[in-house]
Scaffold this motif. Sequence first.
Motif, PDB file in Angstrom:
ATOM      1  N   PRO A 125      -7.325 -49.159 -20.053  1.00 26.68           N
ATOM      2  CA  PRO A 125      -5.864 -49.073 -20.085  1.00 26.68           C
ATOM      3  C   PRO A 125      -5.182 -50.367 -19.662  1.00 26.68           C
ATOM      4  N   VAL A 126      -4.021 -50.593 -20.294  1.00 30.04           N
ATOM      5  CA  VAL A 126      -3.208 -51.769 -20.001  1.00 30.04           C
ATOM      6  C   VAL A 126      -1.816 -51.288 -19.613  1.00 30.04           C
ATOM      7  N   GLU A 127      -1.264 -51.856 -18.562  1.00 29.92           N
ATOM      8  CA  GLU A 127       0.085 -51.500 -18.125  1.00 29.92           C
ATOM      9  C   GLU A 127       1.097 -52.024 -19.138  1.00 29.92           C
ATOM     10  N   MET A 128       1.960 -51.127 -19.629  1.00 31.32           N
ATOM     11  CA  MET A 128       2.999 -51.532 -20.580  1.00 31.32           C
ATOM     12  C   MET A 128       4.183 -50.597 -20.464  1.00 31.32           C
ATOM     13  N   GLU A 196       4.529 -59.520 -29.822  1.00 37.21           N
ATOM     14  CA  GLU A 196       4.976 -59.817 -28.453  1.00 37.21           C
ATOM     15  C   GLU A 196       6.503 -59.857 -28.391  1.00 37.21           C
ATOM     16  N   GLU A 197       7.167 -58.992 -29.121  1.00 34.38           N
ATOM     17  CA  GLU A 197       8.624 -59.029 -29.224  1.00 34.38           C
ATOM     18  C   GLU A 197       9.332 -58.299 -28.096  1.00 34.38           C
ATOM     19  N   HIS A 198       8.660 -57.303 -27.523  1.00 35.21           N
ATOM     20  CA  HIS A 198       9.267 -56.555 -26.423  1.00 35.21           C
ATOM     21  C   HIS A 198       8.656 -56.944 -25.086  1.00 35.21           C
ATOM     22  N   GLU A 199       7.346 -57.156 -25.082  1.00 32.18           N
ATOM     23  CA  GLU A 199       6.635 -57.540 -23.859  1.00 32.18           C
ATOM     24  C   GLU A 199       5.641 -58.648 -24.183  1.00 32.18           C
ATOM     25  N   ALA A 200       5.613 -59.674 -23.351  1.00 31.46           N
ATOM     26  CA  ALA A 200       4.665 -60.769 -23.542  1.00 31.46           C
ATOM     27  C   ALA A 200       3.235 -60.240 -23.456  1.00 31.46           C
ATOM     28  N   GLY A 201       2.412 -60.647 -24.414  1.00 26.48           N
ATOM     29  CA  GLY A 201       1.008 -60.266 -24.410  1.00 26.48           C
ATOM     30  C   GLY A 201       0.705 -58.938 -25.069  1.00 26.48           C
ATOM     31  N   THR A 226      -2.928 -59.551 -26.494  1.00 22.75           N
ATOM     32  CA  THR A 226      -3.406 -60.812 -27.066  1.00 22.75           C
ATOM     33  C   THR A 226      -4.682 -61.289 -26.380  1.00 22.75           C
ATOM     34  N   ALA A 227      -4.928 -60.785 -25.172  1.00 22.30           N
ATOM     35  CA  ALA A 227      -6.165 -61.146 -24.465  1.00 22.30           C
ATOM     36  C   ALA A 227      -7.368 -60.424 -25.048  1.00 22.30           C
ATOM     37  N   ARG A 228      -7.117 -59.307 -25.735  1.00 20.95           N
ATOM     38  CA  ARG A 228      -8.210 -58.472 -26.234  1.00 20.95           C
ATOM     39  C   ARG A 228      -8.454 -58.633 -27.735  1.00 20.95           C
ATOM     40  N   THR A 229      -7.369 -58.878 -28.500  1.00 26.94           N
ATOM     41  CA  THR A 229      -7.526 -58.918 -29.951  1.00 26.94           C
ATOM     42  C   THR A 229      -6.426 -59.769 -30.565  1.00 26.94           C
TER      43      THR A 229
END
Length: 261
Positions: A125-128, A196-201, A226-229
């Motif tokens: 999971p990634v925080e978003m 990355e239009e709403h949140e960076a990465g 972007t760190a994963r794919t």
Amino acid sequence: MGAEGNADGTVGKALDVLDMVARHGRPVRFSDLLTQSAYPKATLYRLLQTLTHQGMLTLDPDTGTYALGVRLVRLAHAAWSQSSLAPIARPYLDELARETGETIHLAQLDLGQVLYVDKRNAARPVEMFAQAGKVGPAYCTGVGKAMLAFLPPEALEAALARQSFHRFTPHTLASREALLEELEAIRKRGHAWDREEHEAGIICCAVPILSRQGRAMGALSITSTTARTTLDALGTLAPRIRDIAAKIAAEAESWRFPEQV
């Protein structure tokens, strides 16, 4: 038009007050609401009293604060069951999450904004921002743009009038003209990007859930980082997302969903 001139009368004013309380995200005092409200003190107090008597709000007598009432929980559950794509889409979201290991979002439009109605977390999971029940901007999210692209002209105009075009990141489409150009591209290729239009990465590939008449009932996305794919890698999943979206749409055809613009 000022709040006191709400064209929807007392009901519209009461809903305005509910929205004000909800935006705080915590119990709120009358004085804080009065500072934000365009209603006179007496009008605001009367509306709060009525909403409290009807169980739409609760008043804590010890702290003097208002919070959303449990009656809203019952109404929200009924709306989720009757008007949301979530019950139909649940097994398909599970399937897509298992296949990809990425975050899956299901969304519908609510007054020109994105309402996230369901979500499956990634294997890692990634925080978003996007969570089930949250409302987000349509112009800078993949699911939002996917739905906007397939609105009829009059509904699209109404939705565009509700966009803030705030620049969240350097990649945000911050003008009506840029968004309209992007929506045309989405209609041609059949899916939308969040670059990355709403949140960076945070990036995603999204497709609309369309009725047989081409009405946008909702949208489905696969979201990653972007760190994963990469966007290109997510793009290879677009046919699979469209396949799942078509299955959800086919089941939803027998339901009667309210128009939400």
